[in-house]
Design a protein around this motif. Structure first.
Motif, PDB file in Angstrom:
ATOM      1  N   UNK A  90       0.837  -1.204   0.000  1.00 29.15           N
ATOM      2  CA  UNK A  90       0.000   0.000   0.000  1.00 29.15           C
ATOM      3  C   UNK A  90       0.874   1.257   0.000  1.00 29.15           C
ATOM      4  N   UNK A  91       1.962   1.235   0.790  1.00 30.22           N
ATOM      5  CA  UNK A  91       2.851   2.396   0.873  1.00 30.22           C
ATOM      6  C   UNK A  91       3.504   2.702  -0.469  1.00 30.22           C
ATOM      7  N   UNK A  92       3.970   1.677  -1.131  1.00 27.51           N
ATOM      8  CA  UNK A  92       4.594   1.875  -2.448  1.00 27.51           C
ATOM      9  C   UNK A  92       3.561   2.365  -3.464  1.00 27.51           C
ATOM     10  N   UNK A  93       2.352   1.836  -3.389  1.00 23.84           N
ATOM     11  CA  UNK A  93       1.310   2.181  -4.355  1.00 23.84           C
ATOM     12  C   UNK A  93       0.826   3.622  -4.167  1.00 23.84           C
ATOM     13  N   UNK A  94       0.570   4.021  -2.923  1.00 21.65           N
ATOM     14  CA  UNK A  94       0.024   5.351  -2.666  1.00 21.65           C
ATOM     15  C   UNK A  94       1.083   6.443  -2.683  1.00 21.65           C
ATOM     16  N   UNK A  95       2.301   6.122  -2.264  1.00 22.38           N
ATOM     17  CA  UNK A  95       3.320   7.146  -2.101  1.00 22.38           C
ATOM     18  C   UNK A  95       3.185   7.812  -0.739  1.00 22.38           C
ATOM     19  N   UNK A  96       4.232   8.488  -0.298  1.00 23.95           N
ATOM     20  CA  UNK A  96       4.270   9.007   1.081  1.00 23.95           C
ATOM     21  C   UNK A  96       3.222  10.085   1.332  1.00 23.95           C
TER      22      UNK A  96
ATOM     23  N   UNK B  41      -7.501   6.000  -3.277  1.00 25.67           N
ATOM     24  CA  UNK B  41      -7.133   5.856  -1.869  1.00 25.67           C
ATOM     25  C   UNK B  41      -8.314   5.441  -0.997  1.00 25.67           C
ATOM     26  N   UNK B  42      -9.522   5.868  -1.355  1.00 30.12           N
ATOM     27  CA  UNK B  42     -10.704   5.546  -0.553  1.00 30.12           C
ATOM     28  C   UNK B  42     -10.931   4.041  -0.435  1.00 30.12           C
ATOM     29  N   UNK B  43     -10.532   3.318  -1.480  1.00 30.35           N
ATOM     30  CA  UNK B  43     -10.779   1.877  -1.500  1.00 30.35           C
ATOM     31  C   UNK B  43     -10.106   1.169  -0.328  1.00 30.35           C
ATOM     32  N   UNK B  44      -8.981   1.719   0.143  1.00 30.37           N
ATOM     33  CA  UNK B  44      -8.242   1.049   1.204  1.00 30.37           C
ATOM     34  C   UNK B  44      -8.949   1.201   2.561  1.00 30.37           C
ATOM     35  N   UNK B  45      -9.735   2.252   2.725  1.00 29.85           N
ATOM     36  CA  UNK B  45     -10.542   2.376   3.938  1.00 29.85           C
ATOM     37  C   UNK B  45     -11.786   1.495   3.816  1.00 29.85           C
ATOM     38  N   UNK B  46     -12.367   1.442   2.620  1.00 30.05           N
ATOM     39  CA  UNK B  46     -13.533   0.576   2.393  1.00 30.05           C
ATOM     40  C   UNK B  46     -13.176  -0.879   2.700  1.00 30.05           C
ATOM     41  N   UNK B  47     -11.961  -1.268   2.351  1.00 25.70           N
ATOM     42  CA  UNK B  47     -11.505  -2.639   2.649  1.00 25.70           C
ATOM     43  C   UNK B  47     -11.480  -2.905   4.143  1.00 25.70           C
ATOM     44  N   UNK B  48     -11.031  -1.909   4.905  1.00 26.35           N
ATOM     45  CA  UNK B  48     -11.005  -2.079   6.359  1.00 26.35           C
ATOM     46  C   UNK B  48     -12.414  -2.166   6.936  1.00 26.35           C
TER      47      UNK B  48
ATOM     48  N   UNK C 131      11.173  -3.828   2.018  1.00 27.75           N
ATOM     49  CA  UNK C 131       9.777  -3.875   1.604  1.00 27.75           C
ATOM     50  C   UNK C 131       9.247  -2.532   1.109  1.00 27.75           C
ATOM     51  N   UNK C 132       9.657  -1.442   1.749  1.00 31.73           N
ATOM     52  CA  UNK C 132       9.084  -0.134   1.436  1.00 31.73           C
ATOM     53  C   UNK C 132       9.881   0.639   0.389  1.00 31.73           C
ATOM     54  N   UNK C 133      11.150   0.349   0.255  1.00 32.54           N
ATOM     55  CA  UNK C 133      11.962   1.038  -0.738  1.00 32.54           C
ATOM     56  C   UNK C 133      12.651   2.274  -0.196  1.00 32.54           C
TER      57      UNK C 133
END
Length: 430
Positions: free
Chosen positions: A37-43, A172-179, A319-321
């Motif tokens: 998720x961190x790599x996908x969204x960026x900091x 980004x909203x999808x990651x909260x919907x998943x939770x 893992x995070x780069x």
């Protein structure tokens, strides 16, 4: 293993081992998922997500009404269990629904619609976290194996959700919907398998007497929880304010990695909670239970602290780069925090079960005061490294200082400080 053998209840041991296995598996999966998720969204976007979750985290002790701790204490007395469970669950659902919404206007100071929508989605997720009250019941029954099965499937579902979201390039909203989906699954699953509550119970009228009794136990815990959440989350809000969302992402990535190590703590604490009350057993047996419990907590805290310092920095970089290299560096400053989170959590359960909520309030207030004061001095100058130092000092101080210098808890905290000493710190008082 030798200390676990001192507890003769095989159901309790099986409960602990089942949860430990799932926690290890879940921790490994969650680290992979978080890095993905961190790599996908960026900091920058990850920082926005962490900011919203930090606000919900600060409000959580108020919205949960301290029910989790209050119910733990109530169940140890084995009085009107079913009514207490029903009332606790309904009250927590109501609190988790209304309190975050009441604070929504404060989030509107951010002109970003993205942050506001993330907050409202997080409010829905917070409601389903009421499953923690059901977990308290199952822990009390030493049914950790059932919790482990539900959690195991939840970890797999979360992994599938994240992989799908990244593969389909969801916002980004999808990651909260998943939770939300994951928490709602756990809520329904645990409610169905718990023999002492059901969906029908949520529709029955509440007992005023039970509600007042619950609040009597939980009211001090609201203040304790709020104070603790303030001194564990306020640094994140200050970092966002001073340095922006990216640095918040670095700091929270580091401390989240630490928290994933420490998830084994609640398994130990909640499983053994029923063994920490002096009611119904001899003083000798009670002291023996407490001493072995403290030794387990001390060993777990020391082991996890070493693991965190030796392996976590390299694991974060892998893992995070490179973008998250500040997260791998700041983790070294959290070495004392790891140990303190474990022994502090262990002592918190003992204090709650034995009715010492006044001590919990005092030590939480001390920790908050130290952390906020140090944050104001160190964060502007040293950024995330100053926040990490502040957190470590505050955790260690809050765990030991108040307990050792209070006569009624001195024996327990000396035992927690020196658990392998041959001296009997409980010789005069249990």
């Amino acid at each position: 293993m030798i200390y676990l053998s001192k507890f003769s209840d095989n159901t309790l041991k099986n409960s602990l081992f089942a949860q430990a296995i799932v926690k290890i598996f879940g921790s490994l999966i969650s680290i992979f998922v978080a890095s993905l998720v961190a790599r996908y969204l960026g900091s920058e976007k990850l920082g926005k997500l962490f900011f919203v979750l930090s606000v919900i985290g600060i409000l959580s002790p108020i919205s949960s009404l301290g029910i989790k701790g209050g119910l733990t204490a109530a169940l140890c007395k084995n009085i009107n269990r079913k009514k207490y469970i029903q009332s606790a669950l309904i009250l927590e659902i109501v609190g988790r629904t209304l309190v975050p919404l009441a604070f929504a206007p404060l989030i509107m100071i951010f002109e970003s619609n993205e942050v506001l929508l993330l907050y409202f989605l997080a409010c829905i997720w917070n409601i389903f976290l009421s499953f923690e009250a059901i977990e308290v019941v199952l822990f009390n029954q030493h049914q950790g194996r059932l919790i482990a099965k539900v959690e195991f499937l939840g970890v797999l579902l979360n992994l599938c959700f994240v992989l799908f979201a990244v593969y389909t390039s969801m916002p980004i909203y999808a990651f909260v919907v998943m939770q939300i989906l994951n928490a709602s699954y756990r809520f329904i699953a645990l409610l169905c398998i718990c023999s002492e509550t059901s969906l029908k119970d949520l529709l029955r009228p509440l007992s005023r007497e039970i509600i007042l009794s619950l609040f009597k136990c939980s009211k001090p815990l609201i203040l304790v929880g709020l104070t603790i959440s303030l001194y564990t989350k306020i640094d994140q809000l200050m970092i966002q304010w001073i340095s922006g969302f990216s640095y918040l992402a670095y700091y929270t990535t580091s401390i989240s990695s630490i928290e994933r190590l420490c998830i084994f703590g609640p398994v130990l604490f909640n499983t053994f909670a029923s063994k920490l009350s002096p009611e119904g057993i001899s003083k000798k047996e009670y002291i023996q239970n407490v001493v072995y419990y403290n030794r387990l907590a001390w060993l777990m805290g020391s082991f996890l602290a070493v693991i965190g310092i030796v392996f976590m920095p390299s694991l974060i970089m892998l893992l995070y780069g490179d973008e998250y290299s500040p997260a791998s560096k700041v983790i070294y400053f959290f070495f004392p925090t790891i140990f303190a989170m474990i022994v502090g959590g262990a002592s918190g359960v003992w204090l709650n079960v034995n009715g010492h909520t006044d001590i919990m309030i005092k030590r939480a207030a001390l920790g908050a005061a130290i952390n906020i004061a140090l944050n104001l001095v160190l964060i502007p100058r040293y950024n995330i490294y100053g926040a990490a130092v502040s957190t470590s000092i505050a955790y260690i101080a809050s765990v030991y200082i108040v307990g050792v210098y209070t006569s009624k808890t001195k024996g327990y905290f000396l035992s927690l400080l020196l658990p392998f000493s041959s001296t009997s710190f409980f010789s005069s008082k249990a």
